[in-house]
Write an enzyme that holds these catalytic residues in place. Structure first.
Site, mmCIF file in Angstrom:
data_model
loop_
_atom_site.group_PDB
_atom_site.id
_atom_site.type_symbol
_atom_site.label_atom_id
_atom_site.label_comp_id
_atom_site.label_asym_id
_atom_site.label_seq_id
_atom_site.Cartn_x
_atom_site.Cartn_y
_atom_site.Cartn_z
ATOM 1 N N TYR A 195 15.025 6.720 -1.628
ATOM 2 C CA TYR A 195 14.282 5.536 -1.192
ATOM 3 C C TYR A 195 13.124 5.846 -0.255
ATOM 4 C CZ TYR A 195 13.166 0.820 -0.030
ATOM 5 O OH TYR A 195 12.488 -0.354 0.111
ATOM 6 N N LYS A 204 6.277 9.328 5.603
ATOM 7 C CA LYS A 204 6.702 9.452 6.998
ATOM 8 C C LYS A 204 6.997 10.894 7.390
ATOM 9 C CE LYS A 204 5.997 5.284 7.361
ATOM 10 N NZ LYS A 204 6.314 3.973 7.603
ATOM 11 N N HIS A 224 1.307 5.754 13.160
ATOM 12 C CA HIS A 224 1.857 4.715 12.285
ATOM 13 C C HIS A 224 0.971 3.475 12.409
ATOM 14 C CE1 HIS A 224 5.679 2.177 11.139
ATOM 15 N NE2 HIS A 224 4.933 2.441 10.087
ATOM 16 N N SER A 246 7.806 -0.899 11.753
ATOM 17 C CA SER A 246 8.053 -1.185 10.344
ATOM 18 C C SER A 246 8.331 -2.668 10.138
ATOM 19 C CB SER A 246 9.245 -0.367 9.858
ATOM 20 O OG SER A 246 8.979 1.001 10.062
ATOM 21 N N CYS A 248 6.443 -5.196 10.581
ATOM 22 C CA CYS A 248 5.928 -6.069 11.635
ATOM 23 C C CYS A 248 4.478 -6.471 11.406
ATOM 24 C CB CYS A 248 6.085 -5.410 12.995
ATOM 25 S SG CYS A 248 7.801 -5.352 13.529
ATOM 26 N N THR A 251 0.588 -4.220 6.864
ATOM 27 C CA THR A 251 0.008 -4.442 5.529
ATOM 28 C C THR A 251 -0.659 -5.804 5.456
ATOM 29 O OG1 THR A 251 1.713 -3.037 4.567
ATOM 30 C CG2 THR A 251 0.523 -4.489 3.059
ATOM 31 N N ASP A 273 -0.681 1.747 6.640
ATOM 32 C CA ASP A 273 0.555 2.253 7.251
ATOM 33 C C ASP A 273 0.349 3.483 8.141
ATOM 34 O OD1 ASP A 273 3.441 1.828 7.410
ATOM 35 O OD2 ASP A 273 3.646 3.744 6.382
ATOM 36 N N ARG A 364 10.275 -3.578 -2.106
ATOM 37 C CA ARG A 364 8.889 -3.127 -1.898
ATOM 38 C C ARG A 364 8.112 -3.065 -3.212
ATOM 39 N NH1 ARG A 364 7.369 -0.994 3.583
ATOM 40 N NH2 ARG A 364 9.239 -1.465 4.769
HETATM 41 P P1 GTP Z 1 6.031 -1.292 6.932
HETATM 42 O O1 GTP Z 1 5.510 -1.125 5.555
HETATM 43 O O2 GTP Z 1 7.522 -1.331 6.977
HETATM 44 O O3 GTP Z 1 5.495 -0.292 7.898
HETATM 45 O O4 GTP Z 1 5.656 -2.796 7.400
HETATM 46 P P2 GTP Z 1 4.307 -3.526 7.839
HETATM 47 O O5 GTP Z 1 4.081 -3.307 9.290
HETATM 48 O O6 GTP Z 1 3.209 -3.183 6.919
HETATM 49 O O7 GTP Z 1 4.695 -5.070 7.684
HETATM 50 P P3 GTP Z 1 4.235 -6.179 6.625
HETATM 51 O O8 GTP Z 1 2.789 -6.511 6.742
HETATM 52 O O9 GTP Z 1 4.718 -5.784 5.291
HETATM 53 O O10 GTP Z 1 5.044 -7.464 7.148
HETATM 54 C C1 GTP Z 1 6.444 -7.483 7.201
HETATM 55 C C2 GTP Z 1 6.951 -8.889 7.336
HETATM 56 O O11 GTP Z 1 6.332 -9.575 8.407
HETATM 57 C C3 GTP Z 1 6.702 -9.724 6.090
HETATM 58 O O12 GTP Z 1 7.874 -10.446 5.779
HETATM 59 C C4 GTP Z 1 5.594 -10.635 6.488
HETATM 60 O O13 GTP Z 1 5.635 -11.856 5.794
HETATM 61 C C5 GTP Z 1 5.783 -10.800 7.990
HETATM 62 N N1 GTP Z 1 4.485 -11.011 8.680
HETATM 63 C C6 GTP Z 1 3.377 -10.245 8.571
HETATM 64 N N2 GTP Z 1 2.342 -10.730 9.308
HETATM 65 C C7 GTP Z 1 2.813 -11.833 9.920
HETATM 66 C C8 GTP Z 1 2.231 -12.784 10.829
HETATM 67 O O14 GTP Z 1 1.060 -12.702 11.217
HETATM 68 N N3 GTP Z 1 3.037 -13.785 11.261
HETATM 69 C C9 GTP Z 1 4.329 -13.904 10.855
HETATM 70 N N4 GTP Z 1 5.054 -14.913 11.344
HETATM 71 N N5 GTP Z 1 4.912 -13.041 9.990
HETATM 72 C C10 GTP Z 1 4.176 -12.012 9.533
HETATM 73 C C1 SPV Z 2 8.319 1.854 7.182
HETATM 74 O O1 SPV Z 2 9.548 1.703 7.216
HETATM 75 O O2 SPV Z 2 7.617 1.920 8.217
HETATM 76 C C2 SPV Z 2 7.642 1.944 5.879
HETATM 77 C C3 SPV Z 2 8.453 2.033 4.675
HETATM 78 O O3 SPV Z 2 6.420 1.976 5.837
HETATM 79 S S1 SPV Z 2 9.081 3.624 4.385
HETATM 80 O O4 SPV Z 2 8.129 4.337 3.536
HETATM 81 O O5 SPV Z 2 10.355 3.487 3.710
HETATM 82 O O6 SPV Z 2 9.209 4.339 5.630
HETATM 83 MN MN MN Z 3 5.498 1.825 7.930
#
Ligand code: GTP
Ligand code: SPV
Ligand code: MN
Length: 588
Positions: A195, A204, A224, A246, A248, A251, A273, A364
């Site tokens: 995974y 990572k 990150h 992660s 948060c 993306t 990321d 994902r």
């Molecule tokens: P990794 O790929 O794990 O590193 O995550 P990431 O930091 O890229 O997070 P991502 O943008 O995928 O968001 C993760 C979750 O947070 C999703 O369920 C989104 O819907 C939620 N989210 C993202 N941006 C916001 C925001 O501005 N407000 C709220 N309330 N939720 C958000």
């Molecule tokens: C994270 O967990 O911060 C990700 C997904 O971006 S993974 O590639 O599984 O680490």
């Molecule tokens: Mn990440």
């Protein structure tokens, strides 16, 4: 004479005993064969060829759906060099313990040798890795996430300058799962998981854990972080790099459709990321995105939260642990308001509500970056893009205001160092527990976090025009538990202020934490938000911050006298500004 790569491949084949070895060239024909093999394994299926051409659904083992931090180790000879926030294993012990798990592990499998390039071709930032894996899903994923095959192989030539990463699915039993990093040898061993961050070793394992140790030695940063360009009405684009733990919001932020597009503010994606950053001759810090694709959280993604990625993932994409409609289209919670009938859940069973969500919360998509309509024209610029501002952000229901600006670099590093966030489904373990997560690197720093903070302090001194440092929190909640800030595309309002401040404009008001937007400084037109909510969003509660100071003290005390004195000094200064008395043990 055999090349260093050939030697390593032969040695690995003797250990793992594959039935066949494939050196990946990255071609389309090869990709078809890999995808066919992936389907033959029985856990992957082509999706609707009309609506999702060249897309596949992959169901991972239900015990293997997120990064497993408790099984991830830094194997430096001295425990202290891994530091108190990393799991540590002695490198000799680690080899002794984990080598047997690779023994004969590929007996009935093909061993793929995947050379890959992290970073754009021709860039001084870019680095070569080679992943050996027995998982066709990993090969297909690596092909999206990195530049694999010929492009890397030709650059490497006979050189030994590559990061070897050995990966085997093993038997997928978490009891026999280890993700090991040997920073001194720049080597990665991963067994027992297929995974994401456990298995796509360019991500990572290399681009953060190993690269952070390289960066420290060589005077750069591996972070990150997402990277975006904010285009302003005058056409100028300012680049912002942002670290969020992660799941948060990296993306979603990097790919947002700006709520201020009509006023001329537009967001361009450079990366979602990981960022590699180096001081440039022009006196600024430049960043590249070492990756070539997005491995993003599916649940919650929809045409309002991230229309750009929805458009991007309609072809050549992989979907992992999502649900599926009878039309063989991927589905996840939050994709549309109405749940379609007759869904298949992420485990491949007919969906029933008693079994939980149709898509795993950490389901994902894997999509080529170039397919995103918002991709920056400069995303592959070998020189990188100049960074005007850093933003640090966590998921905090309380405490952290919507946005605040540091007083200077040292204070900014302290703000990054004191980040905290509620845990998410991206890593196995409890969800929603607040933990300290400096610069969103807690699970990804390949060495002692105290030395990492020292490195950040040092880098700042070497950049004549360092980025301004900000902290944001999209996740603050009211007394009823509702988000106070609408988030997503509306976050551009905060980015606009960040860029204005980075350029020496934008009105601010000083608080004990730093600067917050002055009344009227945030563009709020077109947004339905009550003045009371805005007040609550920017509020600094002394009780909350008293607790925060205690908690950060406890965290920092773990590092003993390895903690840079500047961090202790900032802690003291913050306490003073808040009118509180808490000091670190390390303060003389
Ligand atoms: P990794 O790929 O794990 O590193 O995550 P990431 O930091 O890229 O997070 P991502 O943008 O995928 O968001 C993760 C979750 O947070 C999703 O369920 C989104 O819907 C939620 N989210 C993202 N941006 C916001 C925001 O501005 N407000 C709220 N309330 N939720 C958000
Ligand atoms: C994270 O967990 O911060 C990700 C997904 O971006 S993974 O590639 O599984 O680490
Ligand atoms: Mn990440």
């Amino acid at each position: 004479m055999a090349t260093p790569l050939q030697c390593w491949v032969e040695e690995t084949a003797r250990l793992t005993r594959p039935k066949k070895i494939v050196f990946c060239d990255g071609s389309d024909e090869e990709n078809e064969r890999v995808l066919a093999e992936m389907v033959r394994w029985g856990r992957s299926f082509p999706l609707n060829p009309q609506t999702y051409p060249h897309c596949y659904l992959h169901r991972s083992d239900p015990r293997d759906v997120a990064r497993t931090e408790q099984l991830t180790f830094i194997c430096s000879p001295r425990k202290d060099d891994a530091g108190p926030t990393n799991n540590w294993m002695d490198p000799v012990e680690a080899r002794k313990k984990v080598r047997p798990l690779f023994q004969g592990a590929m007996r009935d499998r093909t061993m793929y040798v995947v050379p890959y390039l992290m970073g754009p071709p021709g860039s001084r930032f870019s680095r070569i890795g080679v992943e050996i894996t027995d998982s066709p899903y990993v090969v297909a994923s690596m092909r999206i996430m990195a530049r694999i095959g010929k492009v890397a192989g030709e650059l490497l030539g006979d050189s030994a300058d590559f990061v070897p990463g050995l990966h085997s699915l093993g038997d997928l039993d978490p009891e026999r799962r280890f993700i090991l990093h040997f920073p001194e040898e720049r080597l990665i061993w991963s067994v027992g998981s297929g995974y994401g961050g456990n298995a796509l070793l360019g991500k990572k394992c290399f681009s953060l854990r190993i690269a952070s140790t390289m960066a420290r030695q060589e005077g750069w940063l591996a972070e990150h972080m997402m990277v975006l360009g904010l285009e302003c009405p005058d056409g100028k684009v300012s680049y912002i790099a942002g670290a969020f733990p992660s799941a948060c919001g990296k993306t979603n932020l990097a790919m947002m459709v700006s709520a201020l597009e009509k006023q001329g503010y537009r967001v361009w994606t450079v990366g979602d990321d990981i960022a590699w950053l180096k001081p440039d001759e022009d006196g600024t810090l430049h960043a590249i995105n070492p990756e070539a694709g997005f491995f993003g959280v599916a649940p919650g993604t929809n045409r309002f939260t991230n229309a750009n990625v929805l458009q991007a993932l309609r072809r050549n994409s992989l979907f992992t642990n999502v649900g599926m409609t009878p039309q063989r289209e991927p589905w996840w919670e939050g994709l549309d308001e109405k749940q379609p009938a007759d869904l298949t859940d992420w485990k491949g069973q007919p969906w029933v509500s008693a079994n939980g969500p149709a898509a795993h919360p950490n389901a994902r998509y894997t999509v080529p970056a170039r397919q995103a309509p918002c991709i920056s024209p400069n995303w592959e610029d070998p020189a990188g893009v100049p960074i005007s501002a850093f933003i640090f952000g966590g998921r905090r229901a309380r405490v952290a205001p919507l946005v605040y600006e540091s007083l200077d670099w040292q204070h900014g590093v302290f703000i990054g160092a004191t980040m905290a966030s509620e845990t998410t489904a991206a890593a196995s373990g409890k969800i929603g527990v607040t933990r300290r997560d400096p610069m969103a690197m807690l699970p990804f720093c390949g060495y002692n976090m105290a030395d990492y903070l020292r490195h950040w302090l040092e880098i700042g001194k070497r950049i004549p025009k360092p980025p301004k440092i900000f902290h944001v929190n999209w996740f603050r909640r009211d007394v009823n538990g509702r988000f106070l800030w609408p988030g997503y595309g509306e976050n551009v309002r905060v980015l606009k202020w960040v860029v204005e401040r980075a350029e020496g404009r934008g009105d601010a008001q000083e608080t004990p934490l730093g600067f917050v937007p002055a009344k009227g400084a945030l563009t709020l037109e077109g947004l339905q938000i009550k003045p009371r909510a805005m007040k609550e969003l920017l509020d600094v509660d002394p009780d909350d911050w008293g607790y925060e100071l205690e908690d950060t003290k406890e965290f920092f005390d773990e590092f003993g006298d390895r903690l840079p004195p500047e961090i202790a000094e900032e802690h003291r200064k913050l306490a003073r500004r808040l009118g509180l008395t808490v000091s670190l043990r390390t303060v003389p």
